[in-house]
Each structure stands twice: as structure tokens, then as C-alpha cells.
Scaffold this active site. Structure first.
Site, short mmCIF file in Angstrom:
data_model
loop_
_atom_site.label_atom_id
_atom_site.label_comp_id
_atom_site.label_asym_id
_atom_site.label_seq_id
_atom_site.Cartn_x
_atom_site.Cartn_y
_atom_site.Cartn_z
N ASN A 10 2.01 2.99 11.49
CA ASN A 10 2.52 4.31 11.07
C ASN A 10 1.94 5.50 11.82
O ASN A 10 1.91 6.62 11.30
CB ASN A 10 2.32 4.51 9.57
CG ASN A 10 3.03 3.45 8.74
OD1 ASN A 10 2.42 2.79 7.92
ND2 ASN A 10 4.32 3.26 8.97
N ARG B 201 13.51 -0.37 10.61
CA ARG B 201 14.62 0.02 9.74
C ARG B 201 14.74 1.53 9.73
O ARG B 201 13.87 2.26 10.20
CB ARG B 201 14.41 -0.48 8.31
CG ARG B 201 13.15 0.09 7.65
CD ARG B 201 12.76 -0.68 6.41
NE ARG B 201 11.49 -0.17 5.89
CZ ARG B 201 11.39 0.75 4.95
NH1 ARG B 201 12.47 1.28 4.41
NH2 ARG B 201 10.21 1.17 4.53
N ARG C 95 8.44 0.76 -3.39
CA ARG C 95 9.10 1.61 -4.37
C ARG C 95 9.58 0.84 -5.59
O ARG C 95 9.50 1.35 -6.72
CB ARG C 95 10.25 2.36 -3.70
CG ARG C 95 9.78 3.50 -2.80
CD ARG C 95 10.82 3.93 -1.81
NE ARG C 95 11.02 2.91 -0.80
CZ ARG C 95 11.79 3.08 0.27
NH1 ARG C 95 12.40 4.23 0.45
NH2 ARG C 95 11.94 2.11 1.15
N THR D 220 0.69 5.51 -0.48
CA THR D 220 -0.03 6.77 -0.67
C THR D 220 0.54 7.49 -1.89
O THR D 220 1.75 7.69 -1.99
CB THR D 220 0.11 7.65 0.58
OG1 THR D 220 -0.58 7.01 1.65
CG2 THR D 220 -0.47 9.03 0.36
N ASN E 217 5.54 9.49 12.71
CA ASN E 217 4.42 10.27 13.23
C ASN E 217 4.44 10.37 14.76
O ASN E 217 3.40 10.44 15.41
CB ASN E 217 3.07 9.74 12.75
CG ASN E 217 2.73 10.22 11.35
OD1 ASN E 217 3.02 11.35 10.98
ND2 ASN E 217 2.10 9.35 10.56
N PRO F 220 0.83 -1.21 0.00
CA PRO F 220 0.00 0.00 0.00
C PRO F 220 0.87 1.25 0.00
O PRO F 220 1.72 1.42 0.87
CB PRO F 220 -0.81 -0.13 1.30
CG PRO F 220 0.01 -1.04 2.17
CD PRO F 220 0.72 -1.97 1.25
N GLY G 48 11.84 -2.49 2.48
CA GLY G 48 13.01 -2.23 1.66
C GLY G 48 13.67 -3.47 1.11
O GLY G 48 14.89 -3.49 0.91
N HIS H 177 -5.54 -0.71 8.49
CA HIS H 177 -4.28 0.01 8.69
C HIS H 177 -4.15 0.40 10.16
O HIS H 177 -4.76 1.36 10.62
CB HIS H 177 -4.27 1.25 7.80
CG HIS H 177 -2.92 1.86 7.59
ND1 HIS H 177 -1.81 1.53 8.35
CD2 HIS H 177 -2.48 2.80 6.70
CE1 HIS H 177 -0.77 2.23 7.93
NE2 HIS H 177 -1.15 3.00 6.94
N TYR I 257 -1.18 6.16 12.79
CA TYR I 257 -2.55 6.57 12.47
C TYR I 257 -3.48 6.13 13.60
O TYR I 257 -3.04 5.64 14.64
CB TYR I 257 -2.95 6.05 11.10
CG TYR I 257 -2.01 6.57 10.02
CD1 TYR I 257 -1.79 7.94 9.87
CD2 TYR I 257 -1.30 5.70 9.20
CE1 TYR I 257 -0.90 8.43 8.93
CE2 TYR I 257 -0.42 6.17 8.24
CZ TYR I 257 -0.22 7.55 8.10
OH TYR I 257 0.67 8.02 7.18
#
Length: 361
Positions: free
Chosen positions: A177, A266, A320, A25, A234, A23, A298, A174, A179
């Protein structure tokens, strides 16, 4: 053959390989935060993944954490997502929707005029918010009242129902991170003194109730949960991460959800993600969680293959690399070179850095 490329099942869903499109953004929803044809093209280009997990998708307007992220709370958004699921399915792919609420890291500029972000406690994140006007400090959020919590859980449940209507194959919750669900879980952001705060059991209650509500819609074989135990992104911290996340993972295992998605500890790129020396990755959680495990963090072709061969995870999520290589499974099969991703276009608009990365052909 690489284990990464071997077919398998997730619950009763047959997957062509063990490579997950993570996922991500991308901030490219249209007016009304509705997915557009360009979003359908983007996901369809990557349908050779064993499973696609959509970008974080807010279950309510006040859950929006970044500009132009898509929602799943209006009929227009459901219709927009139908374009995406149909495009992915036409290419033989499978896709889950990621259900999301940003909580305290939403910014007032994304919300209705005069509205504040909501959170378990009125504590602002020390990180900066990315807005259409550049980075701005986070504001002190409004504490969710005890009597308001059922309505927030209902927003996740309705989002799950809307995801069914939109044609998804399942959903991921989710809870990573920093949230909203993560904010309830960790004690630097949750300082409540009621049934949803204090002890680990009480702080875990919100995520477990949300998960059960979503399972009531989809069934346990089509619901996954994402966690980031080693992350301080965050402004997230907990006084005993080992105990907190061990408890919640055991409880999620008891709910028998189909997978746990762990972001590995990481430090990578421009995002600081630290593990405080605790090593709270898939190796730690493998003995605790009885279902399938997705690992993200990664990975390369070789390191992804190695983690599967070690049996510490069942699937590897690529972000990525998959963003920049729509045919990533084919490139892994051929051990071909990879396109380089362009970080400058991660969160912009239009096709550049989105649907214009070339395949091997």
C-alpha cells in the site's frame, strides 16, 4: 462443510477456520496512541476468525500515517495491546500484530514539531494525506541516509519484541500500500544510488533485512509479510512490477516465513487499486512462494470458497464484511444475510460503526 470453515494450522498454531480478519485502519487509539478498552472489545467480538491481523501499528512516531493509529514503540502502548490480546485469547482467538511504518506518506501534522517524514528518496507522493484538518498534500520527505537505515530496521525489530511482550501470537510485516517498505521496493519512489537502490536486488534489500530482523525475534513460523503487487495506492509504480515482485517473493520464500499476504489487483469502492493488466495476484505467486498464502480483495462467501477450492490460496482475509459482521464465520456457516457496513464510520471515533454491529443473536 465449507473449506473456509475447516480447521487448519499456520506453522504450529492451530486455527479454527481459514477466515482471516484483515488488518483495517480504524483511527481509534487513545492518548499516546495507546490501545483502549474499546479496541479490546472490538477485536474480541471478532475472535471467531481463524486469525486476526491487527490494524497497521507504527513502530515509531515518525511512521504514523493517519490520525489516532496505535503504536508499538512505548511501554504504555505495550500495556494497551495486552488488553487486546488477553481479550482475544479469552474468546479462544489468535491474533498477529501488523508492524508498520508509513514512510513518505506520514504527514508532518502527525510528527514531532519541525520533523519531516522519511523515505528512500526525497520524492513526495502525489496522493493526498488524510489529516485531522482534512486532506492535505503530501510533503517532500527527508531521504534516509545510508547510516540511518540500521536504526530503522531496529525499530521494526524492537516493535516485534514489544509485540511478544504484549502477548501476540505472531506478527505481519506491512510491505504493501505504498508505505515505507513498499517505497524502498518500487522504483518510482526509490531512486537511490547506494546499496539500497537501483537494481531489483538492491531495492529489495530493505524489506529482506527487516524480515530477517523480525524472524530473529519470532522465528520464521510466526512471521508473515503483506504485499500489494497490483496496487498504485499512495502513488506507487514500478517500471517492471512482474520482475520486482517475483524476485522479492522468491527471496521471502527462501527465508521460509510462515505466510505471504497478497492484496489482489482490483478497483473497489473509493480506493483505486489497479493491476496494469499484469494479473499479479495469488495465482501468479502460488508457484513462486512455498509457504501459506493469504489472499485479500473484496471476497464474498462464494468467491472466498472458490479460491480455496482452487488451491490458489490457503486463507481468505475479509475486511469490510468482518467489520460489519462480528460473527462472520457463523454467518458463512449458516449462509445467513450480512449486515451492511457504514463507510462513513470507518475512520471516526467511538463505538458507532465499531463495536455496535449486531450479531445474529
Amino acid at each position: 462443510m465449507l473449506k473456509l470453515l475447516s480447521p487448519t494450522t499456520l506453522g504450529k498454531i492451530e486455527l479454527s477456520n481459514r477466515i482471516i480478519f484483515a488488518p483495517l485502519t480504524r483511527c481509534r487509539a487513545g492518548a499516546g496512541y495507546v490501545p483502549q478498552p474499546i479496541n479490546a472489545l472490538y477485536y474480541a467480538q471478532r475472535a471467531s476468525a481463524g486469525l486476526i491481523i491487527s490494524e497497521a501499528t507504527q513502530v515509531a512516531r515518525n511512521g504514523m500515517g493517519y490520525p489516532n493509529t496505535p503504536g508499538i514503540y512505548s511501554q504504555e502502548q505495550v500495556e494497551g495491546w495486552k488488553q487486546v490480546t488477553q481479550a482475544v485469547h479469552s474468546k479462544g482467538g489468535k491474533i498477529f500484530l501488523q508492524l508498520w511504518h508509513a514512510g513518505r506518506v506520514a504527514h508532518p501534522s502527525f510528527l514531532e514539531p519541525g520533523e519531516l517524514p522519511i523515505a528512500p528518496s526525497p520524492i513526495a507522493a502525489s496522493a493526498m494525506a488524510d489529516t485531522t484538518e482534512g486532506q492535505q498534500p503530501h510533503v517532500t520527505p527527508a531521504e534516509i541516509k545510508l547510516e540511518e537505515i540500521p536504526a530503522v530496521i531496529e525499530q521494526f525489530q524492537q516493535g516485534a519484541k514489544n509485540a511478544q511482550d504484549a502477548g501476540f501470537d505472531g506478527v505481519e510485516i506491512h510491505s504493501a500500500n505504498g508505505y515505507l517498505l513498499d517505497q524502498f521496493l518500487q522504483d518510482n519512489s526509490n531512486q537511490r544510488e547506494d546499496e539500497y537502490g537501483g537494481s531489483i536486488e538492491k531495492r529489495s534489500r530493505f524489506i529482506l533485512e527487516v524480515t530477517q530482523a523480525v524472524v530473529n525475534v519470532w522465528g520464521k513460523e510466526k512471521v508473515g509479510v503483506r504485499l500489494s503487487p497490483g496496487s498504485n495506492f499512495n502513488d506507487m509504480h514500478d517500471s517492471n512490477k512482474n520482475a520486482t515482485f517475483s524476485y522479492v517473493v522468491r527471496e521471502l520464500s527462501r527465508l521460509d516465513i510462515v505466510y505471504l499476504h497478497i492484496i489482489e489487483p482490483r478497483i473497489k469502492g473509493n480506493v483505486t487499486i489497479e493491476d496494469d493488466g499484469l494479473g499479479l495476484g495469488v495465482k501468479f505467486f502460488r508457484p513462486i512462494f512455498t509457504g501459506k498464502i493469504i489472499t485479500a480483495g473484496g471476497y464474498s462467501r462464494d468467491t472466498g470458497e472458490a479460491i480455496l477450492q482452487s488451491n490458489d490460496a490457503d486463507f481468505v482475509a475479509y475486511g469490510r464484511h468482518f467489520l460489519a459482521n462480528p460473527d462472520l464465520p457463523k454467518r458463512f456457516a449458516l449462509n445467513a444475510s450480512l449486515n451492511k457496513y457504514n463507510r462513513d464510520t470507518f475512520y471516526t471515533s467511538g463505538a458507532e460503526g465499531y463495536t455496535d454491529y449486531p450479531t445474529l443473536e
